[in-house]
Motif scaffolding. Structure first.
Motif, PDB file in Angstrom:
ATOM      1  N   GLY A   7      31.072 -16.686  46.924  1.00 54.63           N
ATOM      2  CA  GLY A   7      30.225 -17.055  45.800  1.00 54.63           C
ATOM      3  C   GLY A   7      30.153 -18.534  45.502  1.00 54.63           C
ATOM      4  N   GLY A   8      30.905 -19.339  46.225  1.00 53.44           N
ATOM      5  CA  GLY A   8      30.854 -20.764  45.994  1.00 53.44           C
ATOM      6  C   GLY A   8      29.531 -21.355  46.444  1.00 53.44           C
ATOM      7  N   GLY A   9      29.322 -22.626  46.117  1.00 56.13           N
ATOM      8  CA  GLY A   9      28.108 -23.297  46.515  1.00 56.13           C
ATOM      9  C   GLY A   9      27.969 -24.632  45.820  1.00 56.13           C
ATOM     10  N   VAL A  10      26.763 -25.175  45.915  1.00 57.68           N
ATOM     11  CA  VAL A  10      26.454 -26.458  45.285  1.00 57.68           C
ATOM     12  C   VAL A  10      25.539 -26.192  44.102  1.00 57.68           C
ATOM     13  CG1 VAL A  10      25.449 -28.732  45.604  1.00 57.68           C
ATOM     14  CG2 VAL A  10      26.660 -27.629  47.506  1.00 57.68           C
ATOM     15  N   VAL A  11      25.879 -26.756  42.973  1.00 54.99           N
ATOM     16  CA  VAL A  11      25.096 -26.537  41.758  1.00 54.99           C
ATOM     17  C   VAL A  11      25.065 -27.832  40.955  1.00 54.99           C
ATOM     18  CG1 VAL A  11      27.114 -25.711  40.460  1.00 54.99           C
ATOM     19  CG2 VAL A  11      24.815 -24.970  39.791  1.00 54.99           C
ATOM     20  N   GLN A  12      24.016 -28.016  40.202  1.00 56.92           N
ATOM     21  CA  GLN A  12      23.925 -29.186  39.344  1.00 56.92           C
ATOM     22  C   GLN A  12      24.766 -29.003  38.094  1.00 56.92           C
ATOM     23  OE1 GLN A  12      19.720 -29.895  38.636  1.00 56.92           O
ATOM     24  NE2 GLN A  12      19.598 -31.308  40.368  1.00 56.92           N
ATOM     25  N   ALA A  13      25.163 -30.090  37.510  1.00 56.07           N
ATOM     26  CA  ALA A  13      25.933 -30.042  36.267  1.00 56.07           C
ATOM     27  C   ALA A  13      25.166 -29.236  35.226  1.00 56.07           C
ATOM     28  CB  ALA A  13      26.202 -31.441  35.758  1.00 56.07           C
ATOM     29  N   GLY A  14      25.894 -28.375  34.535  1.00 60.95           N
ATOM     30  CA  GLY A  14      25.288 -27.499  33.556  1.00 60.95           C
ATOM     31  C   GLY A  14      24.907 -26.143  34.104  1.00 60.95           C
ATOM     32  N   GLY A  15      24.955 -26.000  35.410  1.00 60.12           N
ATOM     33  CA  GLY A  15      24.586 -24.751  36.045  1.00 60.12           C
ATOM     34  C   GLY A  15      25.710 -23.733  36.048  1.00 60.12           C
ATOM     35  N   SER A  16      25.452 -22.612  36.702  1.00 59.63           N
ATOM     36  CA  SER A  16      26.404 -21.496  36.722  1.00 59.63           C
ATOM     37  C   SER A  16      26.607 -20.985  38.143  1.00 59.63           C
ATOM     38  CB  SER A  16      25.890 -20.337  35.853  1.00 59.63           C
ATOM     39  OG  SER A  16      25.760 -20.722  34.499  1.00 59.63           O
ATOM     40  N   LEU A  17      27.778 -20.453  38.366  1.00 54.41           N
ATOM     41  CA  LEU A  17      28.097 -19.738  39.598  1.00 54.41           C
ATOM     42  C   LEU A  17      28.990 -18.565  39.240  1.00 54.41           C
ATOM     43  CD1 LEU A  17      28.989 -22.541  42.207  1.00 54.41           C
ATOM     44  CD2 LEU A  17      27.043 -20.974  42.319  1.00 54.41           C
ATOM     45  N   ARG A  18      28.935 -17.547  40.064  1.00 53.77           N
ATOM     46  CA  ARG A  18      29.826 -16.398  39.900  1.00 53.77           C
ATOM     47  C   ARG A  18      30.610 -16.200  41.182  1.00 53.77           C
ATOM     48  NH1 ARG A  18      28.550  -9.951  39.613  1.00 53.77           N
ATOM     49  NH2 ARG A  18      30.109  -9.350  38.047  1.00 53.77           N
ATOM     50  N   LEU A  19      31.890 -16.371  41.094  1.00 53.52           N
ATOM     51  CA  LEU A  19      32.761 -16.132  42.230  1.00 53.52           C
ATOM     52  C   LEU A  19      33.227 -14.691  42.231  1.00 53.52           C
ATOM     53  CD1 LEU A  19      34.994 -19.335  42.147  1.00 53.52           C
ATOM     54  CD2 LEU A  19      32.728 -19.020  43.157  1.00 53.52           C
ATOM     55  N   SER A  20      33.383 -14.157  43.417  1.00 57.68           N
ATOM     56  CA  SER A  20      33.918 -12.812  43.589  1.00 57.68           C
ATOM     57  C   SER A  20      35.121 -12.867  44.508  1.00 57.68           C
ATOM     58  CB  SER A  20      32.861 -11.883  44.191  1.00 57.68           C
ATOM     59  OG  SER A  20      31.744 -11.759  43.362  1.00 57.68           O
ATOM     60  N   CYS A  21      36.023 -11.933  44.302  1.00 56.71           N
ATOM     61  CA  CYS A  21      37.196 -11.824  45.165  1.00 56.71           C
ATOM     62  C   CYS A  21      37.410 -10.334  45.433  1.00 56.71           C
ATOM     63  CB  CYS A  21      38.410 -12.442  44.511  1.00 56.71           C
ATOM     64  SG  CYS A  21      39.949 -12.264  45.452  1.00 56.71           S
ATOM     65  N   ALA A  22      37.139  -9.932  46.664  1.00 52.90           N
ATOM     66  CA  ALA A  22      37.294  -8.539  47.055  1.00 52.90           C
ATOM     67  C   ALA A  22      38.669  -8.328  47.667  1.00 52.90           C
ATOM     68  CB  ALA A  22      36.203  -8.160  48.050  1.00 52.90           C
ATOM     69  N   ALA A  23      39.330  -7.272  47.239  1.00 53.53           N
ATOM     70  CA  ALA A  23      40.676  -6.979  47.717  1.00 53.53           C
ATOM     71  C   ALA A  23      40.702  -5.702  48.533  1.00 53.53           C
ATOM     72  CB  ALA A  23      41.629  -6.847  46.534  1.00 53.53           C
ATOM     73  N   SER A  24      41.516  -5.703  49.541  1.00 51.76           N
ATOM     74  CA  SER A  24      41.726  -4.486  50.315  1.00 51.76           C
ATOM     75  C   SER A  24      42.973  -3.793  49.779  1.00 51.76           C
ATOM     76  CB  SER A  24      41.916  -4.827  51.787  1.00 51.76           C
ATOM     77  OG  SER A  24      43.091  -5.601  51.962  1.00 51.76           O
ATOM     78  N   GLY A  25      43.122  -2.536  50.092  1.00 50.88           N
ATOM     79  CA  GLY A  25      44.310  -1.825  49.662  1.00 50.88           C
ATOM     80  C   GLY A  25      44.066  -0.996  48.416  1.00 50.88           C
ATOM     81  N   ARG A  26      44.866   0.046  48.274  1.00 50.65           N
ATOM     82  CA  ARG A  26      44.673   0.962  47.156  1.00 50.65           C
ATOM     83  C   ARG A  26      45.491   0.594  45.936  1.00 50.65           C
ATOM     84  NH1 ARG A  26      45.938   6.559  50.079  1.00 50.65           N
ATOM     85  NH2 ARG A  26      47.550   5.237  50.986  1.00 50.65           N
ATOM     86  N   THR A  27      46.220  -0.525  45.983  1.00 49.04           N
ATOM     87  CA  THR A  27      47.077  -0.894  44.865  1.00 49.04           C
ATOM     88  C   THR A  27      46.522  -2.067  44.076  1.00 49.04           C
ATOM     89  OG1 THR A  27      48.382  -2.332  46.311  1.00 49.04           O
ATOM     90  CG2 THR A  27      49.127  -0.056  46.044  1.00 49.04           C
ATOM     91  N   PHE A  28      45.236  -2.328  44.209  1.00 53.98           N
ATOM     92  CA  PHE A  28      44.629  -3.478  43.546  1.00 53.98           C
ATOM     93  C   PHE A  28      44.902  -3.473  42.055  1.00 53.98           C
ATOM     94  CE2 PHE A  28      41.759  -6.858  42.806  1.00 53.98           C
ATOM     95  CZ  PHE A  28      40.965  -6.519  41.721  1.00 53.98           C
ATOM     96  N   SER A  29      44.799  -2.314  41.420  1.00 51.15           N
ATOM     97  CA  SER A  29      44.957  -2.230  39.970  1.00 51.15           C
ATOM     98  C   SER A  29      46.387  -2.509  39.530  1.00 51.15           C
ATOM     99  CB  SER A  29      44.510  -0.871  39.451  1.00 51.15           C
ATOM    100  OG  SER A  29      45.280   0.164  40.050  1.00 51.15           O
ATOM    101  N   SER A  30      47.322  -2.583  40.466  1.00 45.31           N
ATOM    102  CA  SER A  30      48.717  -2.880  40.134  1.00 45.31           C
ATOM    103  C   SER A  30      48.984  -4.373  40.007  1.00 45.31           C
ATOM    104  CB  SER A  30      49.650  -2.313  41.217  1.00 45.31           C
ATOM    105  OG  SER A  30      49.503  -0.933  41.324  1.00 45.31           O
ATOM    106  N   TYR A  31      48.020  -5.177  40.393  1.00 46.31           N
ATOM    107  CA  TYR A  31      48.225  -6.621  40.455  1.00 46.31           C
ATOM    108  C   TYR A  31      47.499  -7.367  39.354  1.00 46.31           C
ATOM    109  CZ  TYR A  31      50.275  -6.013  45.069  1.00 46.31           C
ATOM    110  OH  TYR A  31      51.078  -5.641  46.099  1.00 46.31           O
ATOM    111  N   LEU A  32      48.187  -8.349  38.818  1.00 42.02           N
ATOM    112  CA  LEU A  32      47.525  -9.347  38.004  1.00 42.02           C
ATOM    113  C   LEU A  32      46.746 -10.240  38.969  1.00 42.02           C
ATOM    114  CD1 LEU A  32      48.764 -11.455  35.140  1.00 42.02           C
ATOM    115  CD2 LEU A  32      48.327 -12.646  37.262  1.00 42.02           C
ATOM    116  N   MET A  33      45.551 -10.630  38.588  1.00 40.68           N
ATOM    117  CA  MET A  33      44.719 -11.446  39.460  1.00 40.68           C
ATOM    118  C   MET A  33      44.495 -12.817  38.837  1.00 40.68           C
ATOM    119  SD  MET A  33      44.231  -9.604  42.082  1.00 40.68           S
ATOM    120  CE  MET A  33      43.044 -10.660  42.907  1.00 40.68           C
TER     121      MET A  33
END
Length: 121
Positions: A7-33
């Protein structure tokens, strides 16, 4: 747990971006992110974390009111919505998984590969 940030990229000041982080494994909900960032020549710094359930979040002062961290445990994904971006937000952003409510990088056991965010003035 394997983490893949995007989700990274180049944006002008004042703009917005949304980063995503996809996790593998069935224990994702056990972790603080957490989200961290590292600018050239600087140490890695904490940005935000979200608790296992998503009920608790915490931000570094400089991003409060501009960034929002969220997670979808059904999709094994954590997000970082970044609004009102400033040139000083330019950095490689990393997601990380840990088991304690902490902003200390060494407390996180698993790290994604990072995604570049560049904010132009």
């Amino acid at each position: 747990v394997q983490l893949q940030a995007s989700g990274g990229g180049v944006v002008q000041a004042g703009g917005s971006l949304r980063l995503s982080c996809a996790a593998s494994g069935r224990t994702f909900s056990s972790y603080l992110m957490g989200w961290f960032r590292q600018a050239p020549g600087k140490e890695r710094e904490f940005v935000a974390f979200i608790s296992w359930s998503g009920e608790s979040t915490y931000y570094r002062d400089s991003v409060k009111g501009r960034f929002i961290v969220s997670r979808d445990n059904a999709k094994n994904t954590v997000y970082l919505q970044m609004n009102g971006l400033k040139p000083e937000d330019t950095a490689v952003y990393y997601c990380a998984a840990g088991t304690g409510l902490t902003a200390t990088p060494t407390s996180y056991s698993y790290w994604g590969q990072g995604t570049q965010v560049t904010v132009s003035s």
